[in-house]
Design an enzyme around this catalytic site. Structure first.
Site, mmCIF file in Angstrom:
data_model
loop_
_atom_site.group_PDB
_atom_site.id
_atom_site.type_symbol
_atom_site.label_atom_id
_atom_site.label_comp_id
_atom_site.label_asym_id
_atom_site.label_seq_id
_atom_site.Cartn_x
_atom_site.Cartn_y
_atom_site.Cartn_z
ATOM 1 N N ASP A 39 0.646 -1.346 0.026
ATOM 2 C CA ASP A 39 -0.226 0.100 0.043
ATOM 3 C C ASP A 39 0.866 1.285 -0.051
ATOM 4 O O ASP A 39 0.506 2.285 0.247
ATOM 5 C CB ASP A 39 -0.950 -0.029 1.366
ATOM 6 C CG ASP A 39 -0.355 -0.256 2.522
ATOM 7 O OD1 ASP A 39 1.010 -0.158 2.440
ATOM 8 O OD2 ASP A 39 -0.872 0.138 3.463
ATOM 9 N N HIS A 46 23.797 3.965 -18.649
ATOM 10 C CA HIS A 46 22.661 4.119 -17.581
ATOM 11 C C HIS A 46 23.172 3.297 -16.266
ATOM 12 O O HIS A 46 21.973 3.040 -15.689
ATOM 13 C CB HIS A 46 21.614 3.467 -18.107
ATOM 14 C CG HIS A 46 20.978 4.479 -19.313
ATOM 15 N ND1 HIS A 46 20.051 3.980 -20.357
ATOM 16 C CD2 HIS A 46 21.101 5.667 -19.803
ATOM 17 C CE1 HIS A 46 19.825 4.866 -21.221
ATOM 18 N NE2 HIS A 46 20.538 5.976 -20.950
ATOM 19 N N ASP A 59 26.229 11.989 -13.254
ATOM 20 C CA ASP A 59 25.391 12.580 -14.276
ATOM 21 C C ASP A 59 24.257 12.809 -13.216
ATOM 22 O O ASP A 59 23.583 11.627 -12.890
ATOM 23 C CB ASP A 59 25.112 11.440 -15.421
ATOM 24 C CG ASP A 59 24.178 12.175 -16.377
ATOM 25 O OD1 ASP A 59 23.311 13.178 -15.932
ATOM 26 O OD2 ASP A 59 24.122 11.436 -17.456
ATOM 27 N N ASP A 88 20.180 18.815 -15.817
ATOM 28 C CA ASP A 88 20.864 17.424 -16.477
ATOM 29 C C ASP A 88 22.344 17.690 -16.727
ATOM 30 O O ASP A 88 22.724 18.238 -17.552
ATOM 31 C CB ASP A 88 20.093 16.934 -17.815
ATOM 32 C CG ASP A 88 20.772 15.621 -18.154
ATOM 33 O OD1 ASP A 88 21.566 15.079 -17.528
ATOM 34 O OD2 ASP A 88 20.345 15.444 -19.184
ATOM 35 N N HIS A 124 26.679 7.479 -28.093
ATOM 36 C CA HIS A 124 25.161 8.560 -28.066
ATOM 37 C C HIS A 124 25.245 9.789 -28.647
ATOM 38 O O HIS A 124 26.381 10.259 -29.164
ATOM 39 C CB HIS A 124 24.757 8.588 -26.322
ATOM 40 C CG HIS A 124 25.871 9.184 -25.672
ATOM 41 N ND1 HIS A 124 25.864 10.638 -25.462
ATOM 42 C CD2 HIS A 124 26.677 8.859 -24.827
ATOM 43 C CE1 HIS A 124 26.926 10.982 -24.718
ATOM 44 N NE2 HIS A 124 27.502 9.949 -24.117
ATOM 45 N N HIS A 137 20.122 16.542 -26.362
ATOM 46 C CA HIS A 137 18.558 16.322 -26.345
ATOM 47 C C HIS A 137 17.776 17.495 -25.803
ATOM 48 O O HIS A 137 18.575 18.327 -25.133
ATOM 49 C CB HIS A 137 18.124 14.903 -25.742
ATOM 50 C CG HIS A 137 18.749 14.861 -24.246
ATOM 51 N ND1 HIS A 137 18.008 15.728 -23.305
ATOM 52 C CD2 HIS A 137 19.598 14.247 -23.365
ATOM 53 C CE1 HIS A 137 18.701 15.651 -21.852
ATOM 54 N NE2 HIS A 137 19.702 14.668 -22.090
ATOM 55 N N HIS A 173 14.398 14.181 -20.964
ATOM 56 C CA HIS A 173 14.547 14.094 -22.387
ATOM 57 C C HIS A 173 13.163 14.687 -22.791
ATOM 58 O O HIS A 173 12.317 14.162 -22.873
ATOM 59 C CB HIS A 173 14.486 12.522 -22.864
ATOM 60 C CG HIS A 173 15.878 12.149 -22.378
ATOM 61 N ND1 HIS A 173 16.028 10.538 -22.088
ATOM 62 C CD2 HIS A 173 17.060 12.460 -22.007
ATOM 63 C CE1 HIS A 173 17.172 10.326 -21.770
ATOM 64 N NE2 HIS A 173 17.805 11.494 -21.592
ATOM 65 N N GLU A 204 26.490 17.160 -24.389
ATOM 66 C CA GLU A 204 26.798 16.166 -23.565
ATOM 67 C C GLU A 204 27.877 15.081 -24.238
ATOM 68 O O GLU A 204 27.607 13.963 -24.185
ATOM 69 C CB GLU A 204 25.903 15.382 -22.771
ATOM 70 C CG GLU A 204 24.812 14.988 -23.692
ATOM 71 C CD GLU A 204 24.039 14.218 -22.640
ATOM 72 O OE1 GLU A 204 24.212 13.295 -21.927
ATOM 73 O OE2 GLU A 204 22.610 14.525 -22.811
ATOM 74 N N TYR A 239 34.107 6.650 -23.773
ATOM 75 C CA TYR A 239 33.885 5.580 -22.923
ATOM 76 C C TYR A 239 34.791 4.267 -23.368
ATOM 77 O O TYR A 239 34.673 3.736 -24.391
ATOM 78 C CB TYR A 239 32.521 5.076 -23.034
ATOM 79 C CG TYR A 239 31.574 6.306 -22.642
ATOM 80 C CD1 TYR A 239 31.266 6.685 -21.400
ATOM 81 C CD2 TYR A 239 30.993 6.844 -23.923
ATOM 82 C CE1 TYR A 239 30.336 7.674 -21.284
ATOM 83 C CE2 TYR A 239 30.142 7.736 -23.654
ATOM 84 C CZ TYR A 239 29.680 8.454 -22.398
ATOM 85 O OH TYR A 239 28.971 9.427 -22.242
ATOM 86 N N ARG A 263 32.035 11.685 -19.602
ATOM 87 C CA ARG A 263 31.016 12.538 -20.125
ATOM 88 C C ARG A 263 30.974 13.899 -19.279
ATOM 89 O O ARG A 263 31.464 14.209 -18.297
ATOM 90 C CB ARG A 263 29.642 11.787 -19.882
ATOM 91 C CG ARG A 263 28.549 12.811 -20.690
ATOM 92 C CD ARG A 263 27.292 12.130 -20.705
ATOM 93 N NE ARG A 263 26.486 11.521 -19.694
ATOM 94 C CZ ARG A 263 26.750 10.152 -19.206
ATOM 95 N NH1 ARG A 263 27.424 9.312 -20.014
ATOM 96 N NH2 ARG A 263 26.114 9.759 -18.293
ATOM 97 N N GLU A 323 28.656 17.172 -19.554
ATOM 98 C CA GLU A 323 27.296 17.416 -19.890
ATOM 99 C C GLU A 323 26.584 19.023 -19.290
ATOM 100 O O GLU A 323 26.724 18.852 -18.160
ATOM 101 C CB GLU A 323 26.048 16.600 -19.401
ATOM 102 C CG GLU A 323 24.664 17.003 -19.959
ATOM 103 C CD GLU A 323 24.031 15.597 -19.470
ATOM 104 O OE1 GLU A 323 23.914 14.923 -18.702
ATOM 105 O OE2 GLU A 323 22.726 15.570 -20.353
HETATM 106 N N1 GLY Z 1 20.914 11.909 -17.596
HETATM 107 C C1 GLY Z 1 20.342 11.597 -18.757
HETATM 108 C C2 GLY Z 1 20.876 11.942 -19.982
HETATM 109 O O1 GLY Z 1 22.023 12.513 -19.794
HETATM 110 O O2 GLY Z 1 20.559 11.974 -20.913
HETATM 111 MN MN MN Z 2 21.286 14.484 -20.819
HETATM 112 MN MN MN Z 3 22.846 13.397 -18.062
#
Ligand code: GLY
Ligand code: MN
Ligand code: MN
Length: 451
Positions: free
Chosen positions: A40, A245, A262, A273, A356, A360, A367, A398, A402, A419, A421
Site C-alpha cells: 500500500d 545508464h 550524471d 541534467d 550516444h 537532447h 528528455h 554532452e 567510454y 562525459r 554535460e
Molecule cells: N541524464 C540523462 C541524460 O544525460 O540524457
Molecule cells: Mn542528458
Molecule cells: Mn545526463
C-alpha cells in the site's frame, strides 16, 4: 505576468491552434495516475508534464478540458478531487473544485466524479476532439465510454465528434520553446544541481562508496528546495563510468579511478541534467587528462555551434570531429585503418567509444518533448531536415568517451569513461549555459578538489 496568467496564456495559445486547425473543438488532457510501489505504498507523486504546463496544478486525479467555440471562445474546465475532510486528514489538503477557478484561473471546476457525465455533455455536437491517442487501454476505454454516451443521443439530433487529433503534437511544439518564466526556473534548477556537483567533488575521497556521493547530491537538491531528482542519479566509479545508464551503486571509489556523476534535480516541474567526471583522488592521470581534454574540446566545439539558424545536428557533428580526431591522435583508432578523419566519421568508427548523441531537448522532462525534425508536409518522416535551432529552445550538450578493456586498446585507457554535460538555452546570438556553476576545466576541478 503572474503565474495564473502564464497558464491561461498557454491555454489560449492552444485554443487558437485548435481554432485554426478545425474551427474549435474539445481538448482533454489528464494528469498522471498515482503508481503503487509495493503493497500500500506509492511512488512519490509526479504530475503529467503536459497537464501541468496548461494548468499549473499538481494534484493527482485531475483532468483539464478545453472547449473552443467556432468563434474562438475558450472555456477551461478543471475536474479535480472533491474536498474530503476524512481523506485530507490522511493524505493532505485538496484544492477542490470550489476554490479552483480563483486559484487556477479556469472558468469552471467540477468534481472528478462528474467527469464522465460532464464530458458526454461537452462533447455533444463538437466536430473535433483533441486527446492523447493510443495512450493506454484505460484512456481508450474512457474515450469509448464518452463517445457511446454522445452517440446514444443521436435520435435527439446530437452529433458526436468525428475528428480525432493528437493533442500532444500541439502541446509539445509549444513546450519546445521556453518562455521567460520557464527559463528562469531552469536556471535555478541548474544552479542547484551545479552546487550539488561541487559538493560531491569536494567530499569525494578514495574509499567512499558511490551511494555516499549520491547522498551528498540528494542533500543539496532537497536542502535547496528542489522537489525531486529529474532522473535517477548516476554515480559511477572506475569501470562503471563506461556503463551509460549505470545507477549509483555500492562500488568503492578507488584512488587512480575516475568518477562520473550524471545528476540533476527537478525544481517546480523543470529538469536539469549535468554530468561531470573527476579523478577520485583529485588528480587526473596522464591518459585520463588526455581524454578529458579531448572531450572538453568537443563540448566547446558543440557549444560554438549551438546558435540560432544552425540545425540540431550541427553541435553533434562538431563534437564528432573533435572526438574522432582525438581518438586518432591517441591511437585508439588507427589512421591506417580509416585513411582519414572524414572516413573514420563516415564509417561510424568512433561509435565504439562514443555511442550516444551530443544533445537532447531539456525542459519539464529531462528528455524533453518536441520534434527533432522540421515539420514539412509531403516529405517522408526520416527525410525531413533536422530542426533549426531558435531562441528559447533548451538542450543539453554532452559529448563523452567510454573506453572498455579490449585487446586492441592500450591498457592505459581501460575503464576511462568521461562525459561532460551542460544545459544550454538558445538565445538571439548563441546560447546561454545555465549549468556552469560547477567547474568544467580539468585544472579547475583539481583546484576545487584540493581546496
Ligand atoms: N541524464 C540523462 C541524460 O544525460 O540524457
Ligand atoms: Mn542528458
Ligand atoms: Mn545526463
Amino acid at each position: 505576468m503572474n503565474k495564473t496568467n502564464i497558464y491561461q496564456q498557454r491555454r489560449n495559445t492552444l485554443a487558437k491552434q485548435m481554432l485554426s486547425k478545425t474551427g474549435g473543438g474539445i481538448a482533454v488532457i489528464s494528469t498522471a495516475p498515482e503508481v503503487a510501489r509495493n503493497r500500500d505504498s506509492e511512488f512519490p507523486y509526479r504530475h503529467d508534464s503536459d497537464f501541468y504546463y496548461l494548468s499549473g496544478f499538481d494534484e493527482p486525479g485531475a483532468t483539464l478540458v478545453l472547449k473552443v467555440s467556432s468563434k474562438g471562445q475558450l472555456e477551461s474546465h478543471l475536474f479535480c478531487r472533491p474536498k474530503d475532510a476524512e481523506r485530507e486528514i490522511w493524505d493532505g489538503i485538496r484544492l477542490g473544485p470550489e476554490a479552483a477557478p480563483e486559484v487556477l484561473g479556469v472558468e469552471f471546476a467540477h468534481s472528478n466524479q462528474s467527469l464522465d457525465q460532464k464530458l458526454s455533455e461537452l462533447l455533444a455536437d463538437q466536430e473535433a476532439i483533441y486527446i492523447r491517442l493510443a495512450e493506454s487501454a484505460e484512456a481508450d476505454r474512457r474515450l469509448r465510454h464518452w463517445m457511446k454516451q454522445v452517440r446514444g443521443q443521436s435520435r435527439s439530433g446530437i452529433n458526436p465528434p468525428s475528428e480525432f487529433h493528437d493533442v500532444e503534437c500541439l502541446i509539445h511544439e509549444m513546450r519546445l520553446f521556453k518562455d521567460a518564466h520557464e527559463i528562469d526556473t531552469m536556471r535555478k534548477a541548474a544552479s542547484i544541481s551545479a552546487r550539488a556537483h561541487v559538493r560531491a567533488m569536494q567530499v569525494c575521497k578514495p574509499g567512499m562508496r558511490e551511494y555516499q556521493l549520491e547522498a551528498e547530491l540528494l542533500h543539496e537538491f532537497r536542502n535547496s528546495g528542489a522537489q525531486s531528482v529529474a532522473y535517477n542519479s548516476i554515480v559511477a566509479g572506475g569501470a562503471n563510468s563506461c556503463i551509460l545508464h549505470y545507477r549509483a551503486g555500492s562500488t568503492e571509489l578507488r584512488s587512480g579511478d575516475l568518477c562520473l556523476i550524471d545528476a540533476g534535480c527537478e525544481l517546480d516541474g523543470y529538469a536539469s541534467d549535468i554530468t561531470r567526471t573527476f579523478p577520485v583522488n583529485g588528480k587526473f592521470s596522464g591518459p585520463q587528462r588526455a581524454l578529458y581534454d579531448i572531450t572538453l574540446a568537443a563540448q566547446e566545439a558543440a557549444i560554438a555551434m549551438t546558435k540560432p539558424g544552425n540545425t540540431f545536428m550541427q553541435p553533434h557533428e562538431a563534437a564528432l570531429q573533435v572526438l574522432t580526431q582525438g581518438l586518432l591522435d591517441e591511437k585508439l583508432l588507427k589512421l591506417a585503418d580509416y585513411g582519414s578523419l572524414e572516413n573514420a566519421i563516415e564509417t561510424g568508427a568512433y561509435r565504439r567509444f562514443y555511442m550516444h548523441r551530443t544533445s537532447h531537448w531539456l525542459g519539464m522532462d529531462v528528455h524533453d518533448v518536441g520534434s527533432y525534425r522540421e515539420s514539412i508536409e509531403g516529405i517522408a518522416q526520416d527525410e525531413k531536415p533536422w530542426r533549426i535551432l531558435k531562441s528559447g529552445m533548451a538542450l543539453t550538450i554532452e559529448p563523452g568517451l567510454y573506453i572498455r578493456p579490449a585487446d586492441d586498446v592500450d591498457e592505459a585507457f581501460w575503464n576511462i569513461g568521461i562525459r561532460i554535460e551542460d544545459d544550454a538555452v538558445v538565445n538571439d546570438s548563441g546560447c546561454e549555459l545555465i549549468s556552469r556553476g560547477v567547474p568544467v576545466k580539468a585544472d579547475e576541478i583539481e583546484a576545487l578538489m584540493k581546496s
